[in-house]
Design a protein around this motif. Structure first.
Motif, PDB file in Angstrom:
ATOM      1  N   VAL A 131    -134.846 -68.108 -77.502  1.00  0.00           N
ATOM      2  CA  VAL A 131    -133.941 -68.518 -76.435  1.00  0.00           C
ATOM      3  C   VAL A 131    -134.783 -68.898 -75.219  1.00  0.00           C
ATOM      4  CG1 VAL A 131    -131.940 -67.885 -75.035  1.00  0.00           C
ATOM      5  CG2 VAL A 131    -132.221 -66.887 -77.314  1.00  0.00           C
ATOM      6  N   HIS A 132    -134.723 -70.148 -74.821  1.00  0.00           N
ATOM      7  CA  HIS A 132    -135.641 -70.663 -73.805  1.00  0.00           C
ATOM      8  C   HIS A 132    -135.028 -70.846 -72.419  1.00  0.00           C
ATOM      9  CE1 HIS A 132    -138.694 -71.283 -76.856  1.00  0.00           C
ATOM     10  NE2 HIS A 132    -137.784 -71.866 -77.612  1.00  0.00           N
ATOM     11  N   ASP A 133    -133.696 -71.001 -72.354  1.00  0.00           N
ATOM     12  CA  ASP A 133    -133.097 -71.179 -71.037  1.00  0.00           C
ATOM     13  C   ASP A 133    -131.606 -70.879 -71.082  1.00  0.00           C
ATOM     14  OD1 ASP A 133    -131.842 -73.508 -72.089  1.00  0.00           O
ATOM     15  OD2 ASP A 133    -133.536 -74.744 -71.463  1.00  0.00           O
ATOM     16  N   ALA A 134    -130.993 -70.832 -69.890  1.00  0.00           N
ATOM     17  CA  ALA A 134    -129.576 -70.506 -69.785  1.00  0.00           C
ATOM     18  C   ALA A 134    -128.696 -71.593 -70.395  1.00  0.00           C
ATOM     19  CB  ALA A 134    -129.215 -70.289 -68.318  1.00  0.00           C
ATOM     20  N   LEU A 135    -129.110 -72.853 -70.274  1.00  0.00           N
ATOM     21  CA  LEU A 135    -128.316 -73.942 -70.840  1.00  0.00           C
ATOM     22  C   LEU A 135    -128.141 -73.773 -72.346  1.00  0.00           C
ATOM     23  CD1 LEU A 135    -126.847 -76.616 -70.320  1.00  0.00           C
ATOM     24  CD2 LEU A 135    -129.037 -77.789 -70.648  1.00  0.00           C
ATOM     25  N   GLN A 136    -129.162 -73.300 -73.016  1.00  0.00           N
ATOM     26  CA  GLN A 136    -129.084 -73.061 -74.456  1.00  0.00           C
ATOM     27  C   GLN A 136    -128.001 -72.029 -74.775  1.00  0.00           C
ATOM     28  OE1 GLN A 136    -132.845 -71.831 -76.107  1.00  0.00           O
ATOM     29  NE2 GLN A 136    -132.052 -71.572 -78.185  1.00  0.00           N
ATOM     30  N   VAL A 168    -134.584 -78.344 -60.047  1.00  0.00           N
ATOM     31  CA  VAL A 168    -133.536 -77.400 -59.665  1.00  0.00           C
ATOM     32  C   VAL A 168    -132.175 -78.085 -59.685  1.00  0.00           C
ATOM     33  CG1 VAL A 168    -132.615 -76.044 -57.741  1.00  0.00           C
ATOM     34  CG2 VAL A 168    -135.031 -75.874 -58.327  1.00  0.00           C
ATOM     35  N   GLU A 169    -132.111 -79.301 -59.136  1.00  0.00           N
ATOM     36  CA  GLU A 169    -130.841 -80.040 -59.110  1.00  0.00           C
ATOM     37  C   GLU A 169    -130.370 -80.345 -60.522  1.00  0.00           C
ATOM     38  OE1 GLU A 169    -128.807 -84.056 -57.174  1.00  0.00           O
ATOM     39  OE2 GLU A 169    -130.916 -83.588 -56.777  1.00  0.00           O
ATOM     40  N   TRP A 170    -131.272 -80.843 -61.361  1.00  0.00           N
ATOM     41  CA  TRP A 170    -130.885 -81.157 -62.749  1.00  0.00           C
ATOM     42  C   TRP A 170    -130.405 -79.904 -63.465  1.00  0.00           C
ATOM     43  CZ3 TRP A 170    -132.306 -79.255 -67.462  1.00  0.00           C
ATOM     44  CH2 TRP A 170    -131.835 -79.956 -68.585  1.00  0.00           C
ATOM     45  N   LYS A 175    -125.942 -77.320 -66.078  1.00  0.00           N
ATOM     46  CA  LYS A 175    -125.259 -76.078 -66.465  1.00  0.00           C
ATOM     47  C   LYS A 175    -123.799 -76.084 -66.013  1.00  0.00           C
ATOM     48  CE  LYS A 175    -128.667 -73.606 -64.813  1.00  0.00           C
ATOM     49  NZ  LYS A 175    -129.561 -72.498 -64.403  1.00  0.00           N
ATOM     50  N   LEU A 176    -123.542 -76.604 -64.812  1.00  0.00           N
ATOM     51  CA  LEU A 176    -122.162 -76.709 -64.348  1.00  0.00           C
ATOM     52  C   LEU A 176    -121.348 -77.623 -65.269  1.00  0.00           C
ATOM     53  CD1 LEU A 176    -122.717 -76.996 -60.488  1.00  0.00           C
ATOM     54  CD2 LEU A 176    -121.596 -75.100 -61.674  1.00  0.00           C
ATOM     55  N   ARG A 209    -123.316 -83.423 -52.903  1.00  0.00           N
ATOM     56  CA  ARG A 209    -123.407 -83.897 -54.286  1.00  0.00           C
ATOM     57  C   ARG A 209    -122.096 -83.762 -55.033  1.00  0.00           C
ATOM     58  NH1 ARG A 209    -127.901 -83.408 -52.197  1.00  0.00           N
ATOM     59  NH2 ARG A 209    -129.817 -84.317 -52.991  1.00  0.00           N
ATOM     60  N   GLY A 210    -121.038 -83.428 -54.317  1.00  0.00           N
ATOM     61  CA  GLY A 210    -119.723 -83.343 -54.936  1.00  0.00           C
ATOM     62  C   GLY A 210    -119.510 -82.095 -55.765  1.00  0.00           C
ATOM     63  N   LEU A 211    -120.355 -81.085 -55.571  1.00  0.00           N
ATOM     64  CA  LEU A 211    -120.229 -79.830 -56.324  1.00  0.00           C
ATOM     65  C   LEU A 211    -119.309 -78.900 -55.540  1.00  0.00           C
ATOM     66  CD1 LEU A 211    -123.984 -79.377 -57.320  1.00  0.00           C
ATOM     67  CD2 LEU A 211    -122.156 -80.512 -58.607  1.00  0.00           C
ATOM     68  N   THR A 212    -118.155 -78.635 -56.083  1.00  0.00           N
ATOM     69  CA  THR A 212    -117.114 -77.913 -55.349  1.00  0.00           C
ATOM     70  C   THR A 212    -116.927 -76.466 -55.808  1.00  0.00           C
ATOM     71  OG1 THR A 212    -115.426 -78.723 -56.888  1.00  0.00           O
ATOM     72  CG2 THR A 212    -115.863 -80.050 -54.905  1.00  0.00           C
TER      73      THR A 212
END
Length: 316
Positions: A131-136, A168-170, A175-176, A209-212
């Motif tokens: 397991v390498h990252d949270a997205l996984q 960081v942004e990507w 993930k969102l 960035r439109g992140l609400t």
């Protein structure tokens, strides 16, 4: 009770002028939405928290490398018994496999009723297993399969110590998007820092960035200045920590009790004049969870008055 004295001029940002009674009411309202972060609370700590905090308040339990998952489940059960809501950290790179993630999520849900987790990559640079990252973890489908409904993600007002701003942004946006696709509720909890400007700039950056999604802003709870600086070096918030040390006269005040009151006041004032969306507080306790909880509840109950230094003190 005695409040730690705030460091003078911890915040140099301009404030929106508010009537004192209005400001005290806004601070109280803000702090009634507070959540807390603990590392390895004892059974006595959890029971004490149950008597101090309002029923159902969220307590986040950090993930330590090498920690026995059974301990995390037991802590979550203790918090439930105390009338509180546990939010365990799930650190992706701490697991051998997705099967291990699945097992822990199942136990947390089935044995402690956990419906919200804080999903992070984990401090270790090298993954323990596959397991390498949270997205996984998000893309595996295991979160919703185990009855989890809400997922917190980390935010970094001072930047990430190992990632560029573009990375960081990507990471956050991907993930969102993945959580939205999985029909899971997402929000962000930020790392603490010691200056208001990075917090306000980060909130502007996110909303531009439109992140609400809802945001919980991290604050370092009341402790000694030396403890603040020790944790700052571990958590990658060196810039505001160094500025804090220069402003406060580190050598003379290393063991002075300090509190984040000026930062809280500054954010509440900023919120009154700017469209930040849903923003609430999150307190890192640094091992002193019960005194921290009492301090926060005093603010929530408006048992305080403003000081000239920009902080608070108990009403006499």
């Amino acid at each position: 009770m005695t409040f730690p004295k705030p460091i003078a001029q911890i915040n140099d940002a301009p404030h929106v002028p508010l009537d004192e009674n209005v400001l005290l009411a806004l601070i109280s309202q803000f702090m009634r939405q507070v959540t807390f972060e603990v590392t390895r609370p004892s059974l006595a700590d959890n029971r004490a928290l149950g008597s101090v905090l309002m029923p159902g308040m969220e307590v986040y339990v950090t993930a330590l490398p090498g920690r026995d998952p059974t301990e995390l489940v037991a802590t979550a059960q203790d918090l439930v018994q105390a009338g509180l809501t546990p939010v365990p950290h799930i650190a992706a790179r701490h697991f051998d496999s997705l099967r291990a993630v699945d097992s822990l999520l199942k136990r947390l849900h089935d044995e402690a009723g956990v419906k919200t987790i804080m999903l992070i990559g984990g401090d270790t640079g090298q993954a323990k297993g596959s397991v390498h990252d949270a997205l996984q973890v998000i893309e595996s489908g295991l979160i919703q399969a185990n009855g989890i409904e809400r997922v917190g993600l980390p935010g970094f007002p001072e930047g990430h110590p190992a990632l560029t701003s573009e990375e960081v942004e990507w990471s956050l946006v991907s993930k969102l998007a993945a959580l939205q696709g999985a029909e899971l509720e997402a929000y962000v909890v930020t790392q603490f820092c010691f200056d208001i400007d990075p917090i306000l700039n980060w909130l502007d950056w996110v909303r531009a960035r439109g992140l609400t999604m809802p945001v919980r802003i991290g604050f370092a709870g009341p402790t000694s200045l030396m403890t603040w600086l020790k944790f700052a070096s571990k958590c990658g918030v060196r810039a505001s920590a160094e500025a804090l040390a220069k402003r406060s006269g580190l050598i003379q005040q290393a063991f002075r009790s300090v509190a984040p009151d000026p930062l809280i006041r500054a954010l509440v004032e900023a919120k009154a004049g700017r469209a930040f969306g849903e923003v609430t507080p999150h307190i890192f306790s640094f091992g002193a969870i019960v005194p921290t909880a009492r301090w926060a509840m005093a603010l929530a109950q408006q048992q305080l008055r403003l000081t000239a230094e920009g902080g608070f003190e108990p009403k006499v």
